[in-house]
Design a protein around this motif. Sequence first.
Motif, short mmCIF file in Angstrom:
data_model
loop_
_atom_site.label_atom_id
_atom_site.label_comp_id
_atom_site.label_asym_id
_atom_site.label_seq_id
_atom_site.Cartn_x
_atom_site.Cartn_y
_atom_site.Cartn_z
N ASP A 59 0.82 -1.12 -0.03
CA ASP A 59 0.09 0.03 0.14
C ASP A 59 0.80 1.27 -0.14
O ASP A 59 1.18 1.71 1.05
CB ASP A 59 -1.14 0.04 1.28
CG ASP A 59 -1.88 1.08 1.13
OD1 ASP A 59 -2.64 1.50 2.20
OD2 ASP A 59 -2.02 1.93 0.00
N HIS A 76 -5.38 0.68 -8.29
CA HIS A 76 -5.45 -0.49 -7.79
C HIS A 76 -4.79 -1.62 -8.72
O HIS A 76 -5.18 -1.66 -9.95
CB HIS A 76 -6.88 -1.25 -7.50
CG HIS A 76 -7.58 -0.57 -6.41
ND1 HIS A 76 -7.31 -0.75 -5.22
CD2 HIS A 76 -8.27 0.66 -6.50
CE1 HIS A 76 -7.91 0.44 -4.28
NE2 HIS A 76 -8.75 0.89 -4.93
N ARG A 139 -1.84 -1.05 -3.84
CA ARG A 139 -2.43 0.08 -3.86
C ARG A 139 -1.63 1.35 -4.37
O ARG A 139 -0.71 1.31 -3.28
CB ARG A 139 -3.51 0.17 -2.82
CG ARG A 139 -4.27 1.54 -3.02
CD ARG A 139 -5.43 1.65 -1.79
NE ARG A 139 -4.80 2.16 -0.67
CZ ARG A 139 -5.45 2.95 0.23
NH1 ARG A 139 -6.65 3.31 -0.10
NH2 ARG A 139 -4.90 3.16 1.35
N GLU A 209 -11.08 6.57 -8.13
CA GLU A 209 -9.83 5.41 -8.27
C GLU A 209 -9.99 4.69 -9.82
O GLU A 209 -11.14 4.76 -10.49
CB GLU A 209 -10.19 4.31 -7.29
CG GLU A 209 -10.07 4.93 -5.81
CD GLU A 209 -10.73 4.09 -4.83
OE1 GLU A 209 -9.90 3.33 -4.16
OE2 GLU A 209 -12.02 3.97 -4.89
#
Length: 224
Positions: A59, A76, A139, A209
Amino acid sequence: MTFLFPKVGRRTFLSGLTLGAAAFTVPGLFAEELSLVRTPRQTEGPFYPDKLPLDTDNDLIIVNDSITPAVGTVTHLTGKVLDAKGSPIRNALVEIWQCDGNGVYLHTRDSEPKKDKRDSHFQGFGRFLTSSTGEYYFRTIKPVPYPGRTPHIHFKIKKSGKELLTTQCYIKGFSGNDRDGIYRGIRDDKERNSVTIDFAAIKESRIGEVAAKFDIVLGVTPEG
């Protein structure tokens, strides 16, 4: 642009993520039809971190237990690591690194001269050990241009202490790709297409996103 996230523990967030989670599904993103084009080798570049951050998980948006996310479009990034026969490679270490939303790498030769610009909330580097299906997940932020370069993310694949491949991925349709010497250096159209990927908007996301899938096909079948 700053993105806000629900107030949940970082480890809770990471443990709750699953590869191919329905919340981040894009039609066709995990299609099983694979074109087994060997992923081309590309230069590591000058900015593989010379000092690894204390936090090197998958992340890159949140550093340690900070509540302030990095600046950029949350991405992602998923994919599979496959051998030359198309079989998934388990326990391959996938490393990625990229510049932050202000165009600064996590390397003293770049970050020191630009310390006033560097986004301290961006991890800049991450690692993930592939599952039994060869899948990985990060991520991160959607890559941005760097002086003289089109947007890209660096990848390095390792297994059993051996470096198997270093490469980069690029944004499909970005206007600067054809002016990038490293990108143009991939002469084979199929190989170039294999590292040029969609960053597709996630319809369910309220903060804009995107999701991207980059399968990596090694030219060898690793031992062990």
